[in-house]
Write a protein that holds these residues in place. Structure first.
Motif, short mmCIF file in Angstrom:
data_model
loop_
_atom_site.label_atom_id
_atom_site.label_comp_id
_atom_site.label_asym_id
_atom_site.label_seq_id
_atom_site.Cartn_x
_atom_site.Cartn_y
_atom_site.Cartn_z
N GLN A 151 -12.58 4.42 14.21
CA GLN A 151 -11.08 4.88 13.64
C GLN A 151 -10.90 6.27 14.26
OE1 GLN A 151 -12.99 5.58 9.62
NE2 GLN A 151 -11.69 4.09 8.90
N GLN A 152 -11.89 7.02 14.85
CA GLN A 152 -11.40 8.25 15.59
C GLN A 152 -10.84 8.02 16.93
OE1 GLN A 152 -15.32 10.34 16.07
NE2 GLN A 152 -15.68 10.39 13.85
N GLY A 153 -11.41 6.86 17.70
CA GLY A 153 -10.52 6.36 18.84
C GLY A 153 -8.92 5.86 18.58
N VAL A 158 -3.01 7.55 18.16
CA VAL A 158 -1.90 7.88 17.29
C VAL A 158 -1.46 9.33 17.40
CG1 VAL A 158 -0.96 7.87 14.87
CG2 VAL A 158 -2.38 5.84 15.54
N GLY A 159 -2.49 10.17 17.60
CA GLY A 159 -1.94 11.78 17.49
C GLY A 159 -1.25 11.76 18.81
N ARG A 160 -2.00 11.23 19.90
CA ARG A 160 -1.18 11.42 21.09
C ARG A 160 0.24 10.91 21.12
NH1 ARG A 160 -1.42 14.70 25.17
NH2 ARG A 160 0.62 14.61 24.39
N THR A 161 0.45 9.91 20.36
CA THR A 161 1.81 9.25 20.29
C THR A 161 2.67 10.15 19.64
OG1 THR A 161 0.88 6.96 20.58
CG2 THR A 161 2.98 7.29 19.62
N ALA A 162 2.10 10.58 18.44
CA ALA A 162 3.02 11.37 17.71
C ALA A 162 3.34 12.76 18.50
CB ALA A 162 2.26 11.95 16.44
N VAL A 163 2.56 13.42 19.49
CA VAL A 163 2.95 14.39 20.24
C VAL A 163 4.24 14.05 21.16
CG1 VAL A 163 2.38 16.00 22.09
CG2 VAL A 163 0.68 15.78 20.19
N GLU A 164 3.99 12.86 21.77
CA GLU A 164 5.34 12.63 22.58
C GLU A 164 6.40 12.11 21.59
OE1 GLU A 164 4.98 12.72 25.68
OE2 GLU A 164 2.93 13.56 25.14
N LEU A 165 6.37 11.69 20.55
CA LEU A 165 7.46 11.50 19.75
C LEU A 165 8.25 12.79 19.29
CD1 LEU A 165 6.17 8.78 17.45
CD2 LEU A 165 8.07 8.43 18.79
N VAL A 166 7.54 13.83 18.98
CA VAL A 166 8.12 15.28 18.87
C VAL A 166 8.67 15.69 20.21
CG1 VAL A 166 7.68 17.45 18.01
CG2 VAL A 166 6.69 15.58 17.08
N ASP A 167 7.92 15.57 21.23
CA ASP A 167 8.45 16.33 22.52
C ASP A 167 9.25 15.80 23.19
OD1 ASP A 167 6.57 18.37 21.87
OD2 ASP A 167 4.85 17.66 23.24
N THR A 168 9.56 14.46 23.35
CA THR A 168 10.55 13.66 24.22
C THR A 168 11.14 12.59 23.41
OG1 THR A 168 8.70 12.23 24.75
CG2 THR A 168 9.23 14.29 26.27
N LEU A 169 10.50 11.67 22.84
CA LEU A 169 11.30 10.40 22.40
C LEU A 169 11.92 10.64 21.14
CD1 LEU A 169 8.01 7.92 22.50
CD2 LEU A 169 9.88 8.55 24.29
N ALA A 185 4.61 14.82 10.53
CA ALA A 185 3.65 13.85 11.08
C ALA A 185 2.59 14.32 12.04
CB ALA A 185 4.34 12.57 11.57
N ARG A 186 3.07 14.96 13.22
CA ARG A 186 2.26 15.49 14.14
C ARG A 186 1.16 16.69 13.68
NH1 ARG A 186 4.68 18.91 18.90
NH2 ARG A 186 4.93 20.51 17.39
N SER A 187 1.90 17.53 12.83
CA SER A 187 0.97 18.42 12.34
C SER A 187 -0.04 18.19 11.49
CB SER A 187 1.71 19.24 11.59
OG SER A 187 1.22 20.35 10.94
N ASP A 188 0.27 16.85 10.70
CA ASP A 188 -0.86 16.11 9.53
C ASP A 188 -1.89 15.61 10.52
OD1 ASP A 188 0.59 16.98 7.47
OD2 ASP A 188 1.64 15.19 7.15
N LEU A 189 -1.52 14.79 11.56
CA LEU A 189 -2.48 14.10 12.39
C LEU A 189 -3.49 15.17 13.13
CD1 LEU A 189 -0.32 11.17 13.55
CD2 LEU A 189 -1.68 10.84 11.98
N GLN A 190 -3.04 16.07 13.14
CA GLN A 190 -3.88 17.09 14.05
C GLN A 190 -4.93 18.08 13.12
OE1 GLN A 190 -0.99 19.87 15.86
NE2 GLN A 190 -0.91 18.57 17.78
N ARG A 214 -2.37 10.42 5.07
CA ARG A 214 -1.42 9.50 4.22
C ARG A 214 -0.27 10.42 4.23
NH1 ARG A 214 -6.09 9.22 0.53
NH2 ARG A 214 -7.18 7.39 1.19
N SER A 215 -0.01 11.65 4.26
CA SER A 215 1.34 12.48 4.38
C SER A 215 2.06 12.25 5.73
CB SER A 215 0.92 13.70 4.18
OG SER A 215 2.18 14.55 4.29
#
Length: 368
Positions: A151-153, A158-169, A185-190, A214-215
């Motif tokens: 689960q951690q992996g 997913v957290g890495r993806t959320a960062v890229e979604l915010v910063d570029t995509l 979403a990025r903040s919640d996943l961190q 879940r948020s």
């Protein structure tokens, strides 16, 4: 001889029975309730760590059905309008009956988080996981930690993806404002993955980790709903895809180095109690990136077709899927040249390097 062994095993239980018999009636009831509660908690803990609900190595196929780039607006005739002017139009310019295509990457990120915290219990923040085995962290034992590492992996991917979604995509050329739902979403996943209802560092009550994750699912889904209504942005350009793949390559490159370090410096075979943590973390990461990269192919369909990346992307997905076939019952970290105890870390590391090689090759083509 056998009687002596049985007597030795039974001695602690006989002693506990004697202590229990000498207690008063009230203390017996209290102790009985405490033991019953612990028994129930350990039963729940055992169930959550051993049963993997909705685990499907072929889950990524659900994201390969898109027929247009994310954010594109279908014409009434069924054609695709993909010019920059339409992509960058504001909500006020959109007609109410127009719809844009949702992002498969965002859908995959939401689904993976749902798999971790709704379809399954989030192990890392469970009280008994935090307590360990008589104070020994579960990661230092061969028991009850494989699912947590998996689960951690997946969560890291997913957290890495959320960062890229915010910063570029999720914005246009990095000049528009970050999307508020993707930011949430990025903040919640961190959020700290080990938080239970109470924490001693820092001291005080906490919101449990799965509740915060879940948020994040709600924020991902809200963004996709806005994207479908043409009220959000998804910038599916080649340079954004290049940067996204570069971040993923770095992420799994770090995991590959961790596997190599453990494989080279520890050769205890089936008796390496930390090998399973490393293995299942990497496995969870690959499981998540399989879905995310399959989704990326759908979201960047135009770019992949124009740059003729179909064949190498097929190979990338094939390597990711093949890596998920490695799921031994017991993880062994033997010498690479050994013939009794295999080296599962080296085997999984090989697939990670193959995936990373594919990512680097795609990046090179996009950078031309």
């Amino acid at each position: 001889m056998l009687k002596s062994i049985l007597d030795t095993i039974a001695k602690p239980f006989v002693w506990l029975g004697g202590v229990f018999a000498r207690l008063g009636a009230i203390l017996r009831v209290v102790l009985g309730i405490v033991l019953a509660v612990l028994l129930v908690l350990y039963g729940i803990f055992f169930w959550n760590t051993q049963v993997w609900n909705d685990f499907d190595p072929d889950y990524a196929e659900a994201y390969a059905t898109a027929t247009s780039t994310a954010g594109d607006v279908p014409e009434p005739s069924g054609g695709i309008v993909s010019d920059d002017a339409d992509k960058n139009a504001t909500a006020a310019d959109k007609t109410p009956d127009k719809t844009c295509r949702r992002s498969m990457i965002v859908r995959a990120a939401a689904d993976l988080t749902d798999f971790n915290v709704n379809q399954n219990g989030w192990i890392s923040s469970m009280l008994l996981y935090k307590m360990g085995l008589f104070g020994i962290p579960w990661q230092s034992t061969p028991f009850f930690d494989n699912k947590a590492a998996f689960q951690q992996g997946a969560h890291q991917a997913v957290g890495r993806t959320a960062v890229e979604l915010v910063d570029t995509l999720g914005r246009v050329r990095g000049t528009s404002e970050p999307d508020k739902d993707l930011q949430k979403a990025r903040s919640d996943l961190q959020y700290n993955e080990f938080y239970w209802y109470w924490s001693f560092s820092p001291f005080g009550p906490k919101t449990p980790s799965p509740a915060v994750y879940r948020s994040a699912i709600k924020s991902f889904n809200k963004y996709n709903e806005r994207l479908q209504s043409c009220d959000a942005l998804f910038d599916a350009r080649a340079d954004n895809l290049l940067e996204f793949l570069d971040r993923i390559a770095r992420d799994i490159g770090g995991t590959s180095a961790t596997l190599r370090e453990r494989s080279e410096n520890y050769n205890s075979g089936w008796f390496d109690t930390r090998a399973d943590d490393r293995f299942w973390f990497a496995y969870g990461q690959l499981y998540a990136y399989y879905g995310i990269l399959t989704a990326a192919r759908a979201d960047f369909e135009d770019v992949i077709r124009e740059r003729r990346l179909e064949a190498i992307w097929d190979e990338l997905e094939s390597q990711l899927r093949a890596s998920l076939n490695i799921s031994p019952f017991i993880i062994s970290n033997g010498a690479e040249a050994g013939w009794i105890m295999p080296s599962h870390l080296a085997t999984l590391g090989f697939y990670i390097l193959r995936v990373r090689s594919n990512l680097v090759e795609i990046r090179t083509i996009l950078d031309r």
